[in-house]
Design an enzyme around this catalytic site. Structure first.
Site, short mmCIF file in Angstrom:
data_model
loop_
_atom_site.label_atom_id
_atom_site.label_comp_id
_atom_site.label_asym_id
_atom_site.label_seq_id
_atom_site.Cartn_x
_atom_site.Cartn_y
_atom_site.Cartn_z
N ARG A 24 17.65 -27.85 47.21
CA ARG A 24 18.30 -28.25 45.97
C ARG A 24 17.96 -27.19 44.92
O ARG A 24 16.78 -27.04 44.57
CB ARG A 24 17.79 -29.62 45.54
CG ARG A 24 18.32 -30.13 44.23
CD ARG A 24 17.67 -31.45 43.86
NE ARG A 24 18.14 -31.93 42.58
CZ ARG A 24 17.65 -31.54 41.41
NH1 ARG A 24 16.70 -30.63 41.37
NH2 ARG A 24 18.14 -32.02 40.30
N LYS A 41 10.78 -24.71 39.22
CA LYS A 41 9.65 -25.57 38.85
C LYS A 41 8.45 -24.74 38.41
O LYS A 41 8.29 -23.58 38.80
CB LYS A 41 9.32 -26.52 40.00
CG LYS A 41 10.41 -27.60 40.11
CD LYS A 41 10.17 -28.66 41.13
CE LYS A 41 11.33 -29.67 41.07
NZ LYS A 41 11.35 -30.61 42.19
N1 PMM Z 1 13.61 -32.44 41.46
C1 PMM Z 1 14.12 -32.73 40.26
C2 PMM Z 1 15.21 -33.60 40.15
N2 PMM Z 1 15.78 -34.16 41.25
N3 PMM Z 1 15.84 -34.39 43.59
C3 PMM Z 1 15.32 -34.11 44.80
N4 PMM Z 1 15.88 -34.66 45.91
N5 PMM Z 1 14.25 -33.29 44.96
C4 PMM Z 1 13.63 -32.71 43.89
O1 PMM Z 1 12.64 -31.98 44.09
C5 PMM Z 1 14.15 -32.99 42.58
C6 PMM Z 1 15.28 -33.85 42.48
C7 PMM Z 1 13.49 -32.07 39.07
O2 PMM Z 1 14.23 -31.80 37.98
P1 PMM Z 1 15.46 -30.73 37.74
O3 PMM Z 1 16.72 -31.46 38.06
O4 PMM Z 1 15.42 -30.41 36.31
O5 PMM Z 1 15.26 -29.59 38.63
#
Ligand code: PMM
Length: 263
Positions: free
Chosen positions: A244, A208
């Site tokens: 994650r 991020k």
């Molecule tokens: N961040 C993204 C997507 N899904 N799910 C959870 N549980 N927590 C997060 O911080 C989160 C998420 C942001 O986008 P990316 O898939 O491109 O990293």
């Protein structure tokens, strides 16, 4: 060691893996690779939630994700569907997904809570204050940890009211969602406030933008992955249940070092 949820984005516009996995076969192969590197859960997403991004719609989200979910679940992997749409969650659960990862915590489509209640799936409730297109408009806090915990409690109450079993709920402070870089760091610093709620806590910092603020404006993907691995260690130290991440290998190695340090 805490759970590692490996990200398998099946989107052409994801900021973090540049749309390399748009093709189902490639995404499935990537999922297998992440599992072999130590991901216990594979999180399949079909719509980018990057700040400013536009929704793609349920039909396109299903077209992208469903074949990947079905294939990886059939092969025995633990699959999570990253969606805020009830319809997508329902179809993914039918195809074998075992986690519903809703970054909107049921606020975008409240039917998703009932879908989970009718299944045996685990539910991730993320802290969210509005769609990606204008999420920074809501990035205003007086006491971020207290407000995030309070708003997550509201989502837990909604999930319980819909019939979701308390033991299946996982909380996520929503790093990057309606939060500036400074607010993300403050939230992470006070992660114990979320952990103290007594639920499993998942943390998503991977690649991020706020990590670049810490390591350098022009941070490459490799440097963001290293920064991510450090946050994985700190998340474990702060009591998180899982992280994650896109690059599973670097986080696994970092967590292994922490385990040896603590042994
Ligand atoms: N961040 C993204 C997507 N899904 N799910 C959870 N549980 N927590 C997060 O911080 C989160 C998420 C942001 O986008 P990316 O898939 O491109 O990293």
């Amino acid at each position: 060691m805490i759970e590692i949820m490996g990200v398998v984005n099946v989107t052409p516009d994801s900021f973090s893996d540049g749309g390399e996995h748009t093709d189902a076969e490639t995404a499935v192969a990537h999922g297998r690779l992440l599992a072999s590197q130590g991901a216990g859960i594979l999180d399949i997403g079909g719509e980018s939630t990057r700040p400013g991004s536009q929704p793609v719609g349920a039909e396109e989200e299903l077209r992208r994700t469903l074949p990947v979910v079905a294939r990886l679940a059939d092969e025995g992997y633990v699959v999570s569907i990253d969606t805020y749409r009830a319809e997508v969650a329902a179809r993914a659960l039918d195809a074998g997904a075992r986690y519903v990862n809703d970054v909107a915590g049921g606020l975008a489509d409240s039917d998703i809570l009932r879908v989970v209640a009718d299944s045996e799936a685990e539910l991730v409730l993320g802290h969210w204050r509005g769609p990606s297109a204008d999420m920074y408009a809501a990035a205003s806090y007086e006491d971020i940890a207290r407000e995030v915990v309070g708003e997550l409690r509201g989502r837990v109450d909604a999930a319980l009211a819909a019939g979701v079993d308390e033991a299946r709920i996982i909380l996520d402070p929503g790093i990057g969602f309606a939060k500036t870089a400074e607010q993300n760091w403050r939230m992470l610093h006070e992660l114990d406030a979320v952990v103290d709620e007594g639920f499993r806590v998942l943390v998503g910092t991977s690649r991020k933008g706020f990590l670049s603020d810490a390591v350098g404006e022009d941070a490459s993907r490799e440097r963001r992955d290293l920064a991510t691995a450090v946050t994985s260690v700190l998340a474990q130290r702060a009591g998180a249940w899982g992280v994650r991440v896109h690059d599973v290998a670097s986080t696994r190695d970092a967590l292994a070092v922490l385990d040896s340090w603590d042994a």
